[in-house]
Design a protein around this motif. Structure first.
Motif, PDB file in Angstrom:
ATOM      1  N   ASN A  14       0.545  -1.266   0.076  1.00 27.69           N
ATOM      2  CA  ASN A  14       0.374   0.226  -0.061  1.00 27.69           C
ATOM      3  C   ASN A  14       0.961   1.168  -0.260  1.00 27.69           C
ATOM      4  O   ASN A  14       0.760   2.240  -0.771  1.00 27.69           O
ATOM      5  N   GLU A  33      10.381   3.806   5.717  1.00 33.16           N
ATOM      6  CA  GLU A  33      10.413   1.663   6.062  1.00 33.16           C
ATOM      7  C   GLU A  33      11.085   1.971   7.782  1.00 33.16           C
ATOM      8  O   GLU A  33      12.201   1.652   7.063  1.00 33.16           O
ATOM      9  N   GLN A  34      10.260   0.828   8.374  1.00 40.55           N
ATOM     10  CA  GLN A  34      11.225   1.346   9.332  1.00 40.55           C
ATOM     11  C   GLN A  34      12.281  -0.232   9.493  1.00 40.55           C
ATOM     12  O   GLN A  34      13.754  -0.145   9.838  1.00 40.55           O
ATOM     13  N   ALA A  41       2.964  -8.045   5.519  1.00 43.75           N
ATOM     14  CA  ALA A  41       2.098  -8.591   5.367  1.00 43.75           C
ATOM     15  C   ALA A  41       2.228  -8.949   3.871  1.00 43.75           C
ATOM     16  O   ALA A  41       1.628  -9.681   3.317  1.00 43.75           O
ATOM     17  N   SER A  42       3.240  -8.008   3.051  1.00 44.39           N
ATOM     18  CA  SER A  42       3.264  -7.701   1.644  1.00 44.39           C
ATOM     19  C   SER A  42       4.212  -8.816   0.905  1.00 44.39           C
ATOM     20  O   SER A  42       3.714  -9.316   0.089  1.00 44.39           O
ATOM     21  N   ASN A 316      -2.371  -8.285   9.615  1.00 45.56           N
ATOM     22  CA  ASN A 316      -2.798  -7.523   9.205  1.00 45.56           C
ATOM     23  C   ASN A 316      -3.286  -6.605   9.516  1.00 45.56           C
ATOM     24  O   ASN A 316      -4.037  -7.441  10.323  1.00 45.56           O
ATOM     25  N   GLY A 349      -6.482  -5.148   2.077  1.00 45.00           N
ATOM     26  CA  GLY A 349      -7.061  -5.427   0.273  1.00 45.00           C
ATOM     27  C   GLY A 349      -5.716  -5.623  -0.161  1.00 45.00           C
ATOM     28  O   GLY A 349      -4.917  -6.313   0.483  1.00 45.00           O
ATOM     29  N   ILE A 351      -3.670  -8.299  -3.359  1.00 47.98           N
ATOM     30  CA  ILE A 351      -2.802  -7.274  -3.984  1.00 47.98           C
ATOM     31  C   ILE A 351      -3.137  -7.045  -5.956  1.00 47.98           C
ATOM     32  O   ILE A 351      -2.343  -5.776  -6.276  1.00 47.98           O
TER      33      ILE A 351
END
Ligand SMILES: Cc1cc2nc3c(=O)[nH]c(=O)nc-3n(C[C@H](O)[C@H](O)[C@H](O)COP(=O)(O)OP(=O)(O)OC[C@H]3O[C@@H](n4cnc5c(N)ncnc54)[C@H](O)[C@@H]3O)c2cc1C
Length: 489
Positions: A14, A33-34, A41-42, A316, A349, A351
């Protein structure tokens, strides 16, 4: 003036999709982005590009139509990452009757745009390769067209495109505080350094961390969100066709089994509510046993939990903690109290519809910034500037240019880098020109490319997200890779 027009917290699908869309529409974007891109989740998605029978069963026809339109956009814009695939649903009278499945698929065909992929069909699996791997009782199956995508490379290539269009992509950068004034003032710990950034708008795309980020970083109330976990298992290859099998399980869930990295099969998914730190999510023994049982109802060759080579899990945020709503549909909220900077919250959501979700989210900012029109449906992702029907020709071309590549190696490299492969292999005449080897396939040239162009910093970034070469890499080579990367960094 703020440093950026839009700051995004989270480098999952996302977040990067929003970064790409916004940068291409002329916004000045920073993404924080940490950890690594796609480490949440991606990289744990089912990797399927499809209209999803379960969604059709819920009669969400508009969603199915949107998903089919997106399938064709992915094939056009990411022909290296997305492979068109036939899905096979063995039919039996135990769960959904054959006539029901057939009518669903006819409806599928009506909703899908006609782009050259074959329509759905009934196959006699006693005389079809699909049947070879299946147990006896199944005589017929229904087939339809979908796709399989490399989910974690999709994340990375969205980020590459965003960066090439001007976005500032910061990995290893954790947002620890965001104050909302007429602009956002963010504090990030960026690779150990405290950094203060201002941005006109903020997107919270932090996945399973969405509620925590809202509460502790933005210090804003957020509706109750649950967190769900999705898990899959990887086993040795169970069938010879390129099909994705869709099995009806006795609890009415649809379980799929798809070809995975040449020698393996991916079986999923099982979803359950999750509590704890989303950074340490793993499949339980019960999850693995459930998926093995589901596969054993259909495949001749039995799989036991002890056959599982790897499990893949992600967590997620979902609206419905039972994991049904929110996970597939995705959610987006926009708010802008008078005199204060806008906030977009986006999570979950599938992909398939990620591009569309990002486009809609960024469009919320149209009243605040002059923006060029929507563009991502037409533009290829990096390396994807060839027709999907020419994938095999690209592989052939690679083998002619780099004669030391065998068929399987060329396929992997084209699927990963597409038309940008020359930037990885250069003018190498033989394998030795690519430098040190790590395991059977990875070379120093590829590692250097991934570190320079795709933000890879640690072995796992390469072995499990930029590729899946971790599946075949011996432990000693992994250590050598770690040493090489530390020296190169
Ligand atoms: C239960 C479940 C069901 C799913 N169902 C489907 C499905 O049916 N079909 C399908 O295709 N896919 C499905 N997916 C996977 C789908 O890929 C994901 O929903 C989607 O990729 C979510 O991406 P994201 O960017 O929101 O989250 P993530 O990929 O998790 O990314 C969020 C990122 O934010 C970062 N972050 C968090 N806090 C901070 C901070 N303070 N500062 C900086 N960074 C931070 C994290 O490190 C993480 O990388 C499912 C996933 C789950 C978990």
């Amino acid at each position: 003036m703020a440093d950026y027009d839009l700051a995004i917290i989270g480098g999952g699908l996302n977040g990067v999709s929003m970064a790409r869309d916004a940068a291409g529409r002329g916004l000045r974007v920073i993404l924080l982005e940490q950890g690594d891109l796609g480490a949440g989740a991606s990289a744990a998605s089912p990797r399927l590009i499809h209209g999803d029978l379960a969604v059709l069963e819920r009669r969400a026809l508009l969603r199915v139509r949107a998903a089919w339109a997106e399938r064709d956009i992915w094939l056009r814009t990411a022909p290296h990452l997305v492979r068109p695939t036939r899905f096979a649903v063995p039919s039996h009278s135990g769960e959904r009757p054959p006539w029901l499945l057939r009518s669903w698929l006819l409806l599928y065909d009506r909703l899908a745009p006609s782009t050259g992929l074959p329509a759905s069909a009934t196959i006699d699996i006693t005389h079809h390769p699909v049947g070879n791997a299946l147990r006896r009782p199944f005589g017929a199956a229904f087939e339809y067209s979908g796709g399989v995508v490399d989910d974690s490379r999709l994340v990375v290539l969205n980020a590459v495109d965003a960066a090439e269009r001007g976005a500032d992509i910061r990995t290893g950068a954790r947002c620890v505080r965001a104050d909302r004034l007429d602009v956002w003032r963010l504090v990030a710990i960026d690779r150990g350094h405290r950094r203060v950034i201002t941005a006109g708008a903020l997107a919270n795309a932090s996945g399973a961390w969405t509620a925590t980020v809202a509460e502790t970083v933005l210090r804003l109330p957020l509706p109750d969100l649950g967190v769900s976990q999705i898990s899959q298992i990887v086993v040795r290859r169970l069938f010879d066709t390129d099909h994705v099998y869709v099995f009806q399980n006795h609890d009415r869930r649809l379980i799929f089994a798809s070809p995975y990295e040449r020698d393996f099969t991916l079986i999923g998914t099982v979803t359950r509510p999750f509590k704890g730190d989303p950074a340490v999510v793993s499949a339980t023994a019960a999850d693995a046993a459930y998926l093995c049982d589901a596969a054993n109802r259909y495949f001749r060759e039995r799989v036991e939990p002890s056959d599982v080579v790897r499990t893949i899990s992600g967590a997620n945020a979902v609206i419905d903690p039972a994991g049904r709503r929110g996970a597939r549909d995705g959610s987006m909220a926009f708010d802008r109290p008078r005199g204060q900077a806008p906030l977009i919250t986006i999570f979950a959501g599938d992909i398939t519809t990620a591009r569309l979700r990002a486009e809609r989210a960024v469009s919320k900012l149209t009243p605040f910034y002059p923006m060029s029109p929507r563009w991502t449906a037409q533009a290829a992702l990096p390396g994807g500037d060839f027709a999907w029907t020419r994938f095999d020709a690209e592989v052939e071309g690679a083998r002619e240019r780099w004669r030391f590549l065998n068929e399987a190696q060329a396929q992997r490299l084209i699927a990963a880098y597409g038309s940008r492969l020359a930037a990885v292999l250069g003018d190498a005449k033989d394998r030795a020109d690519l430098g040190q080897a790590f395991g059977p396939e990875l070379t120093a040239a590829e590692v250097r490319y991934l570190m320079a162009k795709e933000w890879a910093r640690f072995p796992d970034d390469i072995l499990w997200r930029r590729s899946k070469l971790g599946l075949t890499m011996p432990p000693g080579d992994r250590d050598a890779l770690a040493a090489f990367m530390a020296a190169a960094a």
